[in-house]
Design a protein around this motif. Structure first.
Motif, PDB file in Angstrom:
ATOM      1  N   SER A  30       0.846  -1.191   0.000  1.00  0.00           N
ATOM      2  CA  SER A  30       0.000   0.000   0.000  1.00  0.00           C
ATOM      3  C   SER A  30       0.880   1.239   0.000  1.00  0.00           C
ATOM      4  N   PRO A  31       0.659   2.164  -0.921  1.00  0.00           N
ATOM      5  CA  PRO A  31       1.470   3.387  -0.953  1.00  0.00           C
ATOM      6  C   PRO A  31       1.505   4.061   0.411  1.00  0.00           C
ATOM      7  N   THR A  32       2.667   4.571   0.787  1.00  0.00           N
ATOM      8  CA  THR A  32       2.823   5.174   2.107  1.00  0.00           C
ATOM      9  C   THR A  32       3.901   6.248   2.070  1.00  0.00           C
ATOM     10  N   ASP A  33       3.783   7.207   2.965  1.00  0.00           N
ATOM     11  CA  ASP A  33       4.815   8.237   3.100  1.00  0.00           C
ATOM     12  C   ASP A  33       5.727   7.921   4.280  1.00  0.00           C
ATOM     13  N   ASP A  34       5.853   6.641   4.595  1.00  0.00           N
ATOM     14  CA  ASP A  34       6.725   6.170   5.673  1.00  0.00           C
ATOM     15  C   ASP A  34       8.110   6.813   5.553  1.00  0.00           C
ATOM     16  N   ALA A  35       8.655   7.254   6.673  1.00  0.00           N
ATOM     17  CA  ALA A  35       9.963   7.920   6.678  1.00  0.00           C
ATOM     18  C   ALA A  35      10.999   7.039   7.367  1.00  0.00           C
ATOM     19  N   PRO A  36      12.251   7.103   6.931  1.00  0.00           N
ATOM     20  CA  PRO A  36      13.295   6.310   7.580  1.00  0.00           C
ATOM     21  C   PRO A  36      13.688   6.891   8.929  1.00  0.00           C
ATOM     22  N   HIS A  37      14.297   6.058   9.758  1.00  0.00           N
ATOM     23  CA  HIS A  37      14.841   6.509  11.035  1.00  0.00           C
ATOM     24  C   HIS A  37      15.934   7.546  10.757  1.00  0.00           C
ATOM     25  N   PRO A  38      16.002   8.629  11.542  1.00  0.00           N
ATOM     26  CA  PRO A  38      16.998   9.682  11.271  1.00  0.00           C
ATOM     27  C   PRO A  38      18.441   9.194  11.189  1.00  0.00           C
ATOM     28  N   LEU A  39      18.818   8.178  11.966  1.00  0.00           N
ATOM     29  CA  LEU A  39      20.199   7.693  11.928  1.00  0.00           C
ATOM     30  C   LEU A  39      20.444   6.730  10.766  1.00  0.00           C
ATOM     31  N   TRP A  40      19.400   6.467   9.979  1.00  0.00           N
ATOM     32  CA  TRP A  40      19.513   5.645   8.771  1.00  0.00           C
ATOM     33  C   TRP A  40      19.139   6.446   7.521  1.00  0.00           C
ATOM     34  N   HIS A  42      20.333   8.912   5.873  1.00  0.00           N
ATOM     35  CA  HIS A  42      21.357   9.249   4.877  1.00  0.00           C
ATOM     36  C   HIS A  42      21.619   8.097   3.910  1.00  0.00           C
ATOM     37  N   LEU A  43      21.108   6.902   4.240  1.00  0.00           N
ATOM     38  CA  LEU A  43      21.314   5.725   3.401  1.00  0.00           C
ATOM     39  C   LEU A  43      20.110   5.416   2.510  1.00  0.00           C
ATOM     40  N   VAL A  44      19.043   6.175   2.659  1.00  0.00           N
ATOM     41  CA  VAL A  44      17.815   5.914   1.899  1.00  0.00           C
ATOM     42  C   VAL A  44      17.712   6.939   0.772  1.00  0.00           C
ATOM     43  N   PRO A  45      17.957   6.528  -0.472  1.00  0.00           N
ATOM     44  CA  PRO A  45      17.948   7.481  -1.587  1.00  0.00           C
ATOM     45  C   PRO A  45      16.532   7.928  -1.933  1.00  0.00           C
ATOM     46  N   PRO A  46      16.400   9.084  -2.567  1.00  0.00           N
ATOM     47  CA  PRO A  46      15.071   9.545  -2.995  1.00  0.00           C
ATOM     48  C   PRO A  46      14.345   8.522  -3.866  1.00  0.00           C
ATOM     49  N   ARG A 100      25.750   6.823  13.755  1.00  0.00           N
ATOM     50  CA  ARG A 100      24.746   6.483  12.764  1.00  0.00           C
ATOM     51  C   ARG A 100      25.128   5.169  12.087  1.00  0.00           C
ATOM     52  N   ALA A 101      24.179   4.595  11.360  1.00  0.00           N
ATOM     53  CA  ALA A 101      24.389   3.298  10.731  1.00  0.00           C
ATOM     54  C   ALA A 101      25.204   3.422   9.454  1.00  0.00           C
ATOM     55  N   ASN A 102      25.906   2.338   9.110  1.00  0.00           N
ATOM     56  CA  ASN A 102      26.641   2.275   7.847  1.00  0.00           C
ATOM     57  C   ASN A 102      25.846   1.580   6.751  1.00  0.00           C
ATOM     58  N   GLY A 103      24.822   0.818   7.140  1.00  0.00           N
ATOM     59  CA  GLY A 103      24.035   0.091   6.156  1.00  0.00           C
ATOM     60  C   GLY A 103      22.567   0.075   6.525  1.00  0.00           C
ATOM     61  N   ALA A 104      21.694   0.133   5.515  1.00  0.00           N
ATOM     62  CA  ALA A 104      20.246   0.113   5.719  1.00  0.00           C
ATOM     63  C   ALA A 104      19.654  -1.069   4.961  1.00  0.00           C
ATOM     64  N   PHE A 105      19.165  -2.059   5.680  1.00  0.00           N
ATOM     65  CA  PHE A 105      18.560  -3.255   5.095  1.00  0.00           C
ATOM     66  C   PHE A 105      17.193  -2.868   4.524  1.00  0.00           C
ATOM     67  N   PHE A 106      16.991  -3.059   3.212  1.00  0.00           N
ATOM     68  CA  PHE A 106      15.740  -2.586   2.611  1.00  0.00           C
ATOM     69  C   PHE A 106      14.937  -3.682   1.922  1.00  0.00           C
ATOM     70  N   ALA A 107      15.538  -4.842   1.655  1.00  0.00           N
ATOM     71  CA  ALA A 107      14.798  -5.930   1.014  1.00  0.00           C
ATOM     72  C   ALA A 107      15.382  -7.253   1.477  1.00  0.00           C
ATOM     73  N   LEU A 121      26.666   3.741   1.590  1.00  0.00           N
ATOM     74  CA  LEU A 121      27.208   4.870   0.843  1.00  0.00           C
ATOM     75  C   LEU A 121      28.431   4.423   0.056  1.00  0.00           C
ATOM     76  N   ASP A 122      28.387   4.661  -1.238  1.00  0.00           N
ATOM     77  CA  ASP A 122      29.501   4.324  -2.120  1.00  0.00           C
ATOM     78  C   ASP A 122      29.793   5.572  -2.941  1.00  0.00           C
ATOM     79  N   GLY A 123      30.670   6.421  -2.421  1.00  0.00           N
ATOM     80  CA  GLY A 123      30.843   7.727  -3.031  1.00  0.00           C
ATOM     81  C   GLY A 123      29.779   8.663  -2.492  1.00  0.00           C
ATOM     82  N   GLU A 124      29.068   9.338  -3.375  1.00  0.00           N
ATOM     83  CA  GLU A 124      28.071  10.312  -2.945  1.00  0.00           C
ATOM     84  C   GLU A 124      26.660   9.739  -2.891  1.00  0.00           C
ATOM     85  N   GLU A 125      26.446   8.555  -3.449  1.00  0.00           N
ATOM     86  CA  GLU A 125      25.096   7.999  -3.548  1.00  0.00           C
ATOM     87  C   GLU A 125      25.040   6.616  -2.906  1.00  0.00           C
ATOM     88  N   PRO A 126      23.976   6.325  -2.134  1.00  0.00           N
ATOM     89  CA  PRO A 126      23.831   4.970  -1.591  1.00  0.00           C
ATOM     90  C   PRO A 126      23.723   3.943  -2.714  1.00  0.00           C
TER      91      PRO A 126
END
Length: 307
Positions: A30-40, A42-46, A100-107, A121-126
């Motif tokens: 279901s579509p959602t505007d769920d937001a990531p945890h603040p300490l994670w 930086h690892l969640v791209p747009p 803060r975390a170095n990795g964000a488990f997403f799937a 983070l690998d360079g400037e983009e997760p």
């Protein structure tokens, strides 16, 4: 919100599976505007945020390819190991909001054994890294989220086309949905605070930290503690950010004597993350080890330099 190439590909896949009698190969979200945890965050791209806003957290249940997208707010609870760190130490540092975390488990493909994919983070983009038993595997060319997602959708599309049109009634899908295992983690989200706060406590009531605050931010010398009350970390904050020399301790259960309080490492922190040479021990032996970090990521692990 940006356009999502992955979401467009997923919706096209749904139409194809409908036409081929294989809609049971996916479970919609279901579509959602769920937001990531603040300490994670930086690892969640747009691109991932846009996918979730349009598709939610679906599962792919095709033969030979099962995965479930993990809700952003649950990412902290699916503990990832971090190279160079004792697992219990790293987890406690996150649960105390020390770093803060170095990795964000997403799937996930196997959430009970923490297998799947994370963003680092690998360079400037997760970028997407594969995970086995909670540890990120070295990747030659980590993909962006959109590219990773579209590649998996393409695999399912090809499987569906190769199988042909399902004129018959679809057989019951035997593959289990990895998302069914998310209930293992749902109750732990509250263990991960968004910042260091006054009077923060572990679930058993013991204090997490001691130190002063200025303008609601930690300032000056600070000490952090494990849930047992044993020392976890100590160092200085400047305007709410860790800087300068810090030291971390191993959990007491990792030493022969619970009162030993063995030092895991001492070194410099820059803008909240370990930087340069850290010397200490590990959970296996009191023999001194040297670790070299850059922006909180281990670069080298070796014996300390000869003095």
């Amino acid at each position: 919100m940006m356009e999502s190439r992955a979401a467009a590909a997923f919706e096209a896949l749904k139409s194809l599976l409908d036409a081929n009698g294989k809609r049971h190969w996916i479970r919609e979200g279901s579509p959602t505007d769920d937001a990531p945890h603040p300490l994670w965050a930086h690892l969640v791209p747009p691109a991932l945020r846009a996918f979730v806003a349009r598709c939610g957290y679906p599962s792919i249940l095709a033969p030979g390819l099962q995965l479930a997208f993990v809700p952003l707010h649950l990412q902290p609870t699916i503990g990832l190991a971090e190279a160079g760190f004792d697992w219990h130490l790293y987890k406690a540092l996150l649960q105390a909001a020390v770093r803060r975390a170095n990795g964000a488990f997403f799937a996930g493909s196997d959430l009970s054994d923490v297998g799947g994919w994370c963003l680092r983070l690998d360079g400037e983009e997760p970028r997407v890294w594969e995970i086995e038993e909670s540890l990120a595997l070295s990747q030659k060319k980590p993909a962006s989220f959109d590219d990773w997602c579209i590649a998996r959708i393409e695999k399912v599309r090809r499987k569906a086309l190769a199988a042909g049109t399902g004129a018959k009634k679809p057989r019951k899908q035997n593959a289990s949905d990895p998302a069914d295992e998310l209930s293992l983690y749902a109750g732990s989200a509250s263990y991960y605070p968004t910042a260091v706060t006054p009077d923060a406590r572990w679930p058993n009531g013991k204090v997490k930290s001691e130190g002063a605050f200025k303008d609601d931010k930690p300032e000056g010398p600070f000490r952090f503690f494990f849930m047992t009350g044993a020392p976890l970390a100590s160092g200085h904050f400047e305007n709410g950010v860790r800087q300068g020399t810090w030291q971390y301790h191993l959990p007491p259960s990792h030493t022969e004597d619970a009162s030993e309080k063995r030092l895991w490492g001492r070194g410099e922190v820059k803008d909240g993350l370990e930087e340069g040479l850290w010397t200490g021990t590990d959970e296996w032996s009191p023999v001194e080890r040297a670790r070299v970090f850059h922006a909180g990521v281990l670069q080298e692990l070796s014996a300390p330099p000869t003095r």
